[in-house]
Scaffold this motif. Structure first.
Motif, PDB file in Angstrom:
ATOM      1  N   THR A   5       4.635  -4.774  -8.102  1.00 52.19           N
ATOM      2  CA  THR A   5       4.982  -3.352  -8.064  1.00 52.19           C
ATOM      3  C   THR A   5       5.100  -2.942  -6.610  1.00 52.19           C
ATOM      4  OG1 THR A   5       2.663  -2.658  -8.133  1.00 52.19           O
ATOM      5  CG2 THR A   5       3.812  -2.878 -10.229  1.00 52.19           C
ATOM      6  N   LEU A   6       6.104  -2.105  -6.335  1.00 52.00           N
ATOM      7  CA  LEU A   6       6.350  -1.630  -4.977  1.00 52.00           C
ATOM      8  C   LEU A   6       6.420  -0.119  -4.974  1.00 52.00           C
ATOM      9  CD1 LEU A   6       7.518  -4.640  -4.987  1.00 52.00           C
ATOM     10  CD2 LEU A   6       9.010  -3.859  -3.149  1.00 52.00           C
ATOM     11  N   MET A   7       5.869   0.479  -3.954  1.00 52.76           N
ATOM     12  CA  MET A   7       6.002   1.919  -3.714  1.00 52.76           C
ATOM     13  C   MET A   7       6.766   2.098  -2.401  1.00 52.76           C
ATOM     14  SD  MET A   7       5.386   5.224  -4.115  1.00 52.76           S
ATOM     15  CE  MET A   7       4.051   5.426  -5.297  1.00 52.76           C
ATOM     16  N   ILE A   8       7.916   2.773  -2.472  1.00 52.24           N
ATOM     17  CA  ILE A   8       8.705   3.042  -1.271  1.00 52.24           C
ATOM     18  C   ILE A   8       8.652   4.535  -0.989  1.00 52.24           C
ATOM     19  CG2 ILE A   8      10.965   2.860  -0.170  1.00 52.24           C
ATOM     20  CD1 ILE A   8      11.591   0.508  -1.958  1.00 52.24           C
ATOM     21  N   ASP A   9       7.903   4.883   0.041  1.00 51.03           N
ATOM     22  CA  ASP A   9       7.699   6.271   0.440  1.00 51.03           C
ATOM     23  C   ASP A   9       8.519   6.535   1.698  1.00 51.03           C
ATOM     24  OD1 ASP A   9       6.832   8.722   1.363  1.00 51.03           O
ATOM     25  OD2 ASP A   9       4.711   8.323   0.977  1.00 51.03           O
ATOM     26  N   ARG A  10       9.417   7.502   1.651  1.00 56.84           N
ATOM     27  CA  ARG A  10      10.308   7.742   2.775  1.00 56.84           C
ATOM     28  C   ARG A  10       9.567   8.167   4.035  1.00 56.84           C
ATOM     29  NH1 ARG A  10      14.572  11.538   0.803  1.00 56.84           N
ATOM     30  NH2 ARG A  10      15.358  11.350   2.940  1.00 56.84           N
ATOM     31  N   SER A  11       8.296   8.522   3.922  1.00 59.94           N
ATOM     32  CA  SER A  11       7.533   8.895   5.115  1.00 59.94           C
ATOM     33  C   SER A  11       6.944   7.672   5.833  1.00 59.94           C
ATOM     34  CB  SER A  11       6.390   9.843   4.737  1.00 59.94           C
ATOM     35  OG  SER A  11       5.430   9.187   3.918  1.00 59.94           O
ATOM     36  N   LYS A 385      20.590   0.239   7.368  1.00 56.03           N
ATOM     37  CA  LYS A 385      21.023   1.371   8.195  1.00 56.03           C
ATOM     38  C   LYS A 385      19.971   2.471   8.161  1.00 56.03           C
ATOM     39  CE  LYS A 385      25.941   0.593   7.211  1.00 56.03           C
ATOM     40  NZ  LYS A 385      27.177   1.184   6.610  1.00 56.03           N
ATOM     41  N   GLY A 386      19.971   3.285   9.210  1.00 56.15           N
ATOM     42  CA  GLY A 386      19.085   4.444   9.231  1.00 56.15           C
ATOM     43  C   GLY A 386      17.687   4.089   9.672  1.00 56.15           C
ATOM     44  N   SER A 387      16.722   4.338   8.811  1.00 55.94           N
ATOM     45  CA  SER A 387      15.315   4.097   9.123  1.00 55.94           C
ATOM     46  C   SER A 387      14.761   2.967   8.270  1.00 55.94           C
ATOM     47  CB  SER A 387      14.485   5.362   8.872  1.00 55.94           C
ATOM     48  OG  SER A 387      14.908   6.419   9.719  1.00 55.94           O
ATOM     49  N   VAL A 388      13.914   2.132   8.890  1.00 55.82           N
ATOM     50  CA  VAL A 388      13.226   1.079   8.159  1.00 55.82           C
ATOM     51  C   VAL A 388      11.984   1.665   7.507  1.00 55.82           C
ATOM     52  CG1 VAL A 388      12.086  -1.165   8.303  1.00 55.82           C
ATOM     53  CG2 VAL A 388      14.019  -0.644   9.810  1.00 55.82           C
ATOM     54  N   ILE A 389      11.775   1.335   6.228  1.00 56.88           N
ATOM     55  CA  ILE A 389      10.604   1.798   5.488  1.00 56.88           C
ATOM     56  C   ILE A 389       9.826   0.582   5.006  1.00 56.88           C
ATOM     57  CG2 ILE A 389       9.787   3.077   3.478  1.00 56.88           C
ATOM     58  CD1 ILE A 389      12.322   4.782   3.685  1.00 56.88           C
ATOM     59  N   ILE A 438       9.758  -0.949  -8.977  1.00 54.58           N
ATOM     60  CA  ILE A 438       9.749  -0.268  -7.682  1.00 54.58           C
ATOM     61  C   ILE A 438       9.825   1.245  -7.894  1.00 54.58           C
ATOM     62  CG2 ILE A 438      10.812  -0.132  -5.405  1.00 54.58           C
ATOM     63  CD1 ILE A 438      12.199  -2.779  -5.989  1.00 54.58           C
ATOM     64  N   ASP A 439       8.879   1.963  -7.321  1.00 61.21           N
ATOM     65  CA  ASP A 439       8.877   3.423  -7.354  1.00 61.21           C
ATOM     66  C   ASP A 439       9.733   3.921  -6.193  1.00 61.21           C
ATOM     67  OD1 ASP A 439       8.388   6.146  -7.229  1.00 61.21           O
ATOM     68  OD2 ASP A 439       6.228   5.962  -7.583  1.00 61.21           O
ATOM     69  N   VAL A 440      10.914   4.470  -6.516  1.00 63.72           N
ATOM     70  CA  VAL A 440      11.825   4.969  -5.482  1.00 63.72           C
ATOM     71  C   VAL A 440      12.033   6.479  -5.622  1.00 63.72           C
ATOM     72  CG1 VAL A 440      13.016   2.767  -5.211  1.00 63.72           C
ATOM     73  CG2 VAL A 440      13.853   4.399  -6.911  1.00 63.72           C
ATOM     74  N   ARG A 441      11.095   7.169  -6.280  1.00 60.29           N
ATOM     75  CA  ARG A 441      11.265   8.609  -6.494  1.00 60.29           C
ATOM     76  C   ARG A 441      11.405   9.365  -5.180  1.00 60.29           C
ATOM     77  NH1 ARG A 441       6.165   9.709 -10.228  1.00 60.29           N
ATOM     78  NH2 ARG A 441       5.371   8.156  -8.740  1.00 60.29           N
ATOM     79  N   GLY A 442      10.716   8.921  -4.158  1.00 55.98           N
ATOM     80  CA  GLY A 442      10.754   9.639  -2.891  1.00 55.98           C
ATOM     81  C   GLY A 442      12.035   9.467  -2.117  1.00 55.98           C
TER      82      GLY A 442
END
Length: 502
Positions: A5-11, A385-389, A438-442
């Protein structure tokens, strides 16, 4: 079946993606230059002798900064041999690779080739057999506008505008006993500091890279970085890291976890650099230039004795590894690691670009083709591209002989300014598929825009001259995005890239 399971938080941003992370390396070694990027008389050659089919593949690969001209080669190189009329250039012995260097390609030609590929040159200076004055002369020839002896010589040689090279490597692997002019950390640090200070007097906005350890297995690893940085910290912007990996003794499980050693390398060098920063009360944080990294079956090359001790050939076939799917999966995982540590690793160069441990192969008078390692590099370069999370990963683990426990799944994500996200994943298991949630809600995404898989039922499948398209990317099916949750299954020994859009 393994689970993750993965959580991807844009912060959880690591850094903005710098295109220099997707650099490469061209050394005058084997057939990298001659019969690689340069082959006069080939049906695809241009007026300079550069193969246009190779240029097209390099552009597709997405490389950016190209380190040149070495490598071990640079420590015996006289850059003056490679400029001026080609019919007057001397043939020299290259002691590093026991070959003859014809000097038909030098800085002026290489700069024209780099322009064809849209690449930035990262120039290395010879601190093995040369020193401060030679580095200043090369800098003047390359970057001074006009009105001096060397800048006017460049103009007479056909290039009136300066090359504007910003990144400069202060020698190469000076800790290695194989290096021409190898030195102690104190001797090298002192020379590098003097060279850097003088180069900055000539051009203050240069970005300078000082030599770190040749590998994490060097007996002086860590100590070398500390001593060199004590001399050079305020004069340079980067310290280099070099790392190569290969499968040994059939231990595929450890090989697939090679990125754990890269993480150890990055962590150790960063810690030492920060200790020097603290001791010097400096406000600058030292960045890392991972300017040599790849899969390299060095053990086999050493045993083959392919570098002649008696003959002096021109452009011999050296270090021409043919890469498997497993090699490509590891390379994709190493790219994931570089991205995850992009806050410290600001530049990286895949070594090398053509024929020599390379993603692109050529045959004299014949075709050019993509190795398996081409695909994760080109796809990551295009999609990141953009920001690495850095995601939070919870998954099954497995035991490795070399690195202890390793996660079965590794991953990283990027989020572009237009809201497009990319997720890069690897399944390190040698036998089990992995179900990944993967939780990509953010991220604010609503659909899967693309999904690519690198996998083969035979993890040792390769692309060769006879079968140039045996391995390639295939669609990754059954990727479902529902209410902010992305679910997919990766087969064993596989790498994948998924694009998500609003």
């Amino acid at each position: 079946m393994a689970k993750a399971t993965l959580m991807i938080d844009r912060s959880a941003i690591v850094a903005r993606v710098d295109r220099r992370l997707f650099g490469a390396f061209v050394e005058h070694l084997g057939r990298c230059v001659y019969d690689g990027i340069y082959e006069p008389g080939h049906p695809a050659a241009d007026g300079d002798g550069f193969r246009r089919d190779v240029v097209e593949l390099v552009s597709e690969l997405g490389t950016t900064t190209i380190r040149y001209p070495g490598g071990n080669f640079v420590s015996g190189y006289r850059w003056q041999d490679g400029v001026g009329p080609r019919d007057q250039r001397p043939v020299r012995r290259d002691l590093a690779w026991h070959s003859l260097e014809t000097n038909q390609v030098g800085l002026d030609e290489f700069a024209r080739w780099a322009k064809l590929t849209g690449s930035e040159i990262m120039m290395a200076v010879n601190l093995g057999t040369q020193g401060v004055l030679d580095a200043l002369d090369l800098l003047e020839y390359a970057n001074h506008p006009s009105g001096t002896q060397l800048s006017d010589q460049r103009a007479r040689n056909g290039t009136t505008e300066p090359y504007g090279i910003r990144m400069w490597c202060l020698g190469n692997e000076m800790d290695g006993p194989w290096q021409i002019g190898a030195m102690s950390a104190d001797d090298y640090g002192s020379l590098a500091a003097r060279t850097a200070a003088a180069m900055r007097m000539a051009q203050s906005d240069l970005e300078l890279v000082v030599c770190g350890s040749s590998s994490s297995s060097m007996p002086t690893f860590g100590h070398w970085e500390r001593v060199v940085l004590e001399h050079t910290y305020e004069h340079v912007d980067y310290i280099s890291c070099h790392a190569y990996y290969q499968e040994r003794a059939g231990d595929l499980g450890s090989f697939l976890a090679s990125s754990l050693d890269m993480e150890y390398f990055i962590s150790t060098v960063s810690t030492v650099a920060d200790e020097v920063k603290l001791a010097k009360n400096s406000s600058k944080t030292m960045k890392l230039s991972f300017d040599e990294w790849n899969i390299w079956y060095l053990d086999e090359h050493r045993e083959s004795h392919e570098v002649s001790e008696t003959e002096w050939p021109i452009a011999p076939r050296l270090l021409e590894d043919v890469y498997s799917v497993a090699d490509a999966v590891v390379l994709g995982n190493l790219l994931i690691t570089l991205l995850k540590h992009h806050d410290r690793v600001a530049s990286a160069s895949l070594a090398q670009l053509v024929n020599v441990i390379a993603p692109i192969m050529t045959e004299p008078g014949g075709p050019a083709w993509r190795q398996t390692t081409f695909f994760p590099f080109s796809t990551t370069s295009r999609m990141a591209k953009g920001s690495v999370i850095r995601p939070v990963i919870t998954c099954d683990r497995y035991e490795t002989a070399l690195y202890g426990m390793a996660d079965v799944v590794d991953a990283v994500a990027t989020l572009a300014d237009d809201g497009v996200a990319s997720v890069f994943l690897v399944n390190r298991s040698v036998s089990e598929p992995a179900t990944i949630v993967i939780d990509v809600r953010g991220l604010g995404v609503s659909r899967v825009s693309e999904a690519h898989l690198l996998h083969d039922d035979d993890p040792y499948a390769k692309n060769t001259l006879a079968e140039q398209d045996r391995v390639g990317l295939r669609p990754l099916h059954d990727v479902v995005l529902d209410d902010g949750t992305l679910t997919l299954t990766l087969p064993p020994v596989s790498w994948a890239a998924i694009g998500l859009a609003r």
